[in-house]
Design a protein around this motif. Structure first.
Motif, PDB file in Angstrom:
ATOM      1  N   GLU A  28       2.638   1.529  -3.507  1.00 37.66           N
ATOM      2  CA  GLU A  28       1.703   1.841  -4.593  1.00 37.66           C
ATOM      3  C   GLU A  28       1.127   3.241  -4.454  1.00 37.66           C
ATOM      4  N   THR A  49     -10.434  -0.958  -3.999  1.00 35.83           N
ATOM      5  CA  THR A  49      -9.413  -0.377  -3.136  1.00 35.83           C
ATOM      6  C   THR A  49      -9.400  -1.143  -1.810  1.00 35.83           C
ATOM      7  N   THR A  78       0.829  -1.204   0.000  1.00 38.87           N
ATOM      8  CA  THR A  78       0.000   0.000   0.000  1.00 38.87           C
ATOM      9  C   THR A  78       0.866   1.258   0.000  1.00 38.87           C
ATOM     10  N   THR A  87      -4.878   2.278  -4.561  1.00 43.77           N
ATOM     11  CA  THR A  87      -4.729   2.212  -3.096  1.00 43.77           C
ATOM     12  C   THR A  87      -5.780   3.081  -2.405  1.00 43.77           C
TER      13      THR A  87
END
Lengths: 419, 259
Positions: free
Chosen positions: A412, B63, A409, B78
Motif C-alpha cells: 500500500e 494509519t 503495508t 499507511t
C-alpha cells in the motif's frame, strides 16, 4: 484464476488425496476435478498436470526429474516423461498442502534457510508422493538450490543425475560447450531407452515448441493493451507451469492456442483484469507466493494490476531442428537472467517501457540467491530512470514466512507513492 | 475545521486533533486486545481534552497496523506516507525519516512537499524495534522509558553481537551474570540497533535533515547512538511518537480541502 477456485480445488484435492494416497490415483481423478466457472485453458493445464503424473506412474516411458530451465523440448524429443518437483511444490502450496511437506523435510534436518520449493519437494520425496525417477536431468541455470537438491535425490533413489552445466556468458564458446553436453546426454538416454533419437522426433517436438512460442509472443503483444487483459497473478501460476513444462508437446500447443483465444476475446471486448486500472505493475522474479495470501487483493483494492512479469518474456529465438543441440544451447544462453546483471537490467527496462509500467515489484524469495542478489542494482537503475521499485521480501511456498499486515503495508505504501 | 488522525500501532494507539493547521491535542494509550474500543476511547479522551465532541470532527484518517479495522474513519493511509507528511509538517527540511516503532522500523526518503520518494522496512524479525528494547529492558529489570538515561551513564563499551531478540536476550542475561554494568549493556544494545537501522537506511540516499520518529526516538540513548552513527543533521520532534497520527490528521484536512 487458480486463486478464484482455490477453495473448491483445495477441498476437492484434499478429499481425493485422503481417499487415494498414491500418485497414480491422483492422476486418475485429476481430470474429474473441474470447476464450472474455470476457463478452458485452466482445465487444459489441470489435464496436463495429471496426465503427466499418471504417465509417470505407468512407467511405460522413462521418468525424468528435471527443473524449469532444462529445455523441455530435449526431454520430449527423447521420449521421456518429465516431473518438475519445483512446479508441483508451487501447486501444492496453492492448495494449502505445502506446510505438511516442509515440516517433513525439516524433521530430517533440511534447514529453513533453504528454498521453500525444494523443501516441499524434499518432503514429497520423503513421503513417497512422487513417481520415482529413472534418471535426473537438471540444469545449473539460475537456480543453485536445485543442483544440490537433485544431487541428493539421485543418491536417495540411486539413479543417474545428468547435470547440464550452464556457462555464465552468452557467446559461441558457451553455446558449443552446452551443445556438446546436450548431445552427450541425448546419446546416453538413447542407450538406456534403447530407442534411437531420430530427426523426425526432433522435428516434431521443435515444431510444436515453435508454434506454442508464436502464441506466447502474440499473447505478450496483447498484454501491452490498456486495460490489461491477463493478470500476471495467473501468468505466474498455471500459465507459468505450462511455460516451463509443456513446450514441445501437443497439449502445450493446445493450451497456448486456447489461452490466446481467451485473451484475444477479452482484448476485443475491452475487458480488463480490474475495472479501473490506475497502476500498471511489472513483477520481477520468476515466482510469487502461492499459498493463500492477500497480495492480489491489496493490489486490486488500490487499482493496481500486474500487467506483465519478467518470467513470461520470450527471450529465445525459434528452435532450428536442423541444428538441434546448438539451437537448444542457444535457447539456454539467451536467458537474460544469466550472465552479468546488466542483461537483466536492460530486459527489465525494455519491459517497463513496452508495457507502460508505473511501478515495479521485485519479489525476493527467501533462499533464492540469483534473484535477490541483483535486486538493488535493478532498483538503482530504474530509480534513475524515474521508475519506482519495491523490493518485497517474502517466501513463495512457506506460508510461515508471510505476514499479512507487513506485506500489506509495503504494497500500500508503494502504491500511495505511485499516486 | 477540526480533523483527527489515528495511529493504531502494535504497542500504542495515538490520536491527534488538528485544527487550522495546528495540533490541538493528542493522546497516547497502550494497545490492547480490543483495539477498536481502545482507539475510540483514545479519540474521545483527546476530544475531551480539546473541548470538542465527536460530531465536530469533519474527517478522520487512520494509519498504523490497525488502520483497516477501525470502522469510524474516512480513509486509511499507511504509516509510511503519514510519517512522511507529519515529519515534513514539523520540519520542512526533512528529507529522510527514520521511524522506529513497536514492531518494525522504516526509513523513508521524502521530497520537499512531504511526498514519499522511496522507503525500506525491516525484515520479518523484531530486531531494531521497540519490542526488542522492551524485551531487553525486561531482562535487565529496567523500565523501558529509563533505558535512555541509564545508557548515558555508561563508561565502558560492550558489543552485543546477536540481533535475534531471543539470542540477544540470552546474551544480555549472560552479560549480567558476568557482572557487566547495566548501563554498558544498554548502551551496547542501542549501538547494535543503531548499526542495524543505519545499514538499512544506507540502502536509500540519506539526505539531511533526518527526522527520528516513532516511540523509540524518545529514548535519548538511542538518539545518541543513531546520531553518532549517521553523522548527519538529525531532528527529533518534541513528541516523536505522534508523528504518524499527526500525518494522518494532516491527510484528513487535505481530504477536506480537495473536496
Amino acid at each position: 484464476m487458480l486463486d478464484n477456485y482455490n477453495d473448491n480445488f483445495k477441498s476437492a484435492l484434499i478429499k481425493k488425496i485422503a481417499k487415494n494416497s498414491n500418485t497414480y490415483q491422483l492422476g486418475n481423478i485429476g481430470s474429474k476435478i473441474y470447476f464450472r466457472k474455470s476457463s478452458k485453458s485452466f482445465k487444459l493445464w489441470l489435464d496436463f498436470l495429471f496426465y503427466q503424473l499418471k504417465e509417470a506412474c505407468k512407467k511405460r516411458k522413462l521418468v525424468v526429474w528435471t527443473n524449469i530451465y532444462t529445455p523441455s523440448e530435449l526431454l520430449y524429443a527423447l521420449g521421456l516423461i518429465p516431473i518438475y518437483p519445483e512446479l508441483i511444490s508451487g501447486v501444492l502450496a496453492s492448495v494449502g498442502l505445502a506446510s505438511y511437506f516442509i515440516e517433513t523435510a525439516e524433521s530430517k534436518f533440511y534447514t529453513t534457510d533453504l528454498c521453500s520449493f525444494y523443501r516441499v519437494a524434499t518432503g514429497l520425496v520423503l513421503k513417497g508422493w512422487f513417481p520415482e525417477p529413472d534418471l535426473i536431468i537438471s540444469s545449473s541455470q539460475l537456480c543453485d538450490g536445485s543442483t544440490k537438491f537433485f544431487h541428493s535425490i539421485s543418491k536417495y533413489y540411486n539413479c543417474e543425475h545428468y547435470l547440464i552445466d550452464t556457462p555464465y556468458y552468452n557467446d559461441l564458446n558457451s553455446q558449443k560447450y552446452l551443445a556438446a553436453q546436450l548431445k552427450e546426454i541425448a546419446h546416453k538416454i538413447d542407450e538406456i531407452s534403447g530407442q534411437q533419437l531420430n530427426n523426425e522426433r526432433i522435428n516434431h517436438t521443435f515444431n510444436l515448441s515453435n508454434q506454442a512460442r508464436e502464441y506466447i509472443i502474440k499473447l505478450s503483444k496483447f498484454r501491452e493493451n490498456i486495460p490489461s487483459p491477463l493478470s500476471g497473478w495467473d501468468a505466474m501460476a498455471y500459465i507459468l507451469y505450462m511455460f516451463f513444462s509443456s513446450l514441445g508437446t501437443e497439449r502445450g500447443l493446445e493450451f497456448y492456442r486456447t489461452l490466446y483465444q481467451e485473451v484475444r476475446e477479452r482484448v476485443d471486448k475491452g475487458i480488463g483484469v480490474i475495472k479501473e486500472e490506475k497502476h500498471r505493475i511489472l513483477w520481477l522474479h520468476q515466482i510469487r507466493p502461492y499459498y493463500q495470501n492477500e497480495i492480489i487483493q491489496n493490489l486490486k483494492e488500490n487499482k493496481a494490476v500486474i500487467s506483465f512479469e519478467e518470467v513470461s518474456y520470450v527471450y529465445w529465438s525459434a528452435l532450428d531442428p536442423q541444428r538441434p543441440w546448438a539451437s537448444l544451447a542457444q535457447k539456454m544462453t539467451s536467458n537474460f537472467g544469466i550472465g552479468p546483471i546488466e542483461r537483466r537490467v536492460k530486459t527489465v527496462y525494455d519491459l517497463v517501457k513496452r508495457y507502460n509500467i508505473d511501478g515495479v515489484i521485485h519479489f525476493s524469495q527467501r533462499g533464492c540467491r540469483q534473484s535477490c542478489g541483483g535486486a538493488y542494482i535493478i532498483k538503482d537503475f530504474l530509480q534513475k530512470k524515474g521508475v519506482p521499485m519495491l523490493i518485497l521480501d517474502g517466501d513463495g511456498a512457506d506460508s510461515r514466512n508471510y505476514s499479512k499486515a507487513q506485506t500489506r503495508t509495503r504494497i500500500e505504501a508503494f502504491l500511495e507513492m505511485l499516486s | 475545521m477540526i480533523v483527527a488522525g489515528l495511529d493504531i500501532g502494535s504497542l500504542t494507539i495515538k490520536a491527534v486533533i488538528f485544527e487550522e493547521n495546528k495540533i490541538k491535542g493528542f493522546t497516547i494509550v497502550p494497545t490492547g486486545a480490543d483495539a477498536n474500543k481502545l482507539t475510540k476511547d483514545c479519540l474521545e479522551l483527546t476530544l475531551k481534552r480539546t473541548g470538542n465532541d465527536f460530531k465536530d470532527l469533519q474527517a478522520i484518517v487512520a494509519t498504523g497496523y490497525g488502520r483497516i479495522s477501525v470502522p469510524f474513519t474516512d480513509k486509511s493511509i499507511t504509516e509510511i506516507t503519514c510519517h512522511a507528511i507529519g515529519a515534513n509538517w514539523l520540519n520542512p527540511d526533512t528529507r529522510t525519516v527514520i521511524d522506529i516503532g513497536g514492531q518494525d522500523s522504516k526509513v523513508i526518503s521524502v521530497d520537499q512537499d512531504g511526498r514519499v520518494v522511496d522507503f525500506v522496512m525491516n525484515d520479518k524479525c523484531a530486531a531494531g524495534t521497540g519490542r526488542f528494547l522492551e524485551v531487553m529492558a525486561n531482562a535487565l529489570g529496567v523500565k523501558t522509558e529509563e533505558l535512555g538515561n541509564e545508557s548515558l551513564k555508561s563508561k565502558k563499551k560492550i558489543t552485543i553481537s546477536s540481533m535475534c531478540t531471543v539470542f540477544a536476550e540470552s546474551e544480555v542475561i549472560s552479560l549480567i551474570a558476568e557482572g557487566c554494568a547495566k548501563e554498558d549493556i544498554i548502551r551496547g544494545l542501542h549501538e547494535a540497533i543503531s548499526n542495524r537501522i543505519c545499514s538499512m537506511a544506507c540502502r536509500l540516499r540519506l539526505e539531511n535533515t533526518i527526522a527520528l520518529t516513532g516511540g523509540v526516538a524518545k529514548n535519548i540513548g538511542m538518539v545518541h547512538a543513531l546520531k553518532k552513527r549517521l553523522k548527519a543533521k538529525v531532528y527529533v520532534p518534541e513528541e516523536p511518537q505522534i508523528v504518524g497520527a499527526l500525518g494522518a490528521a494532516i491527510a484528513a484536512s487535505r481530504i477536506l480541502y480537495s473536496e
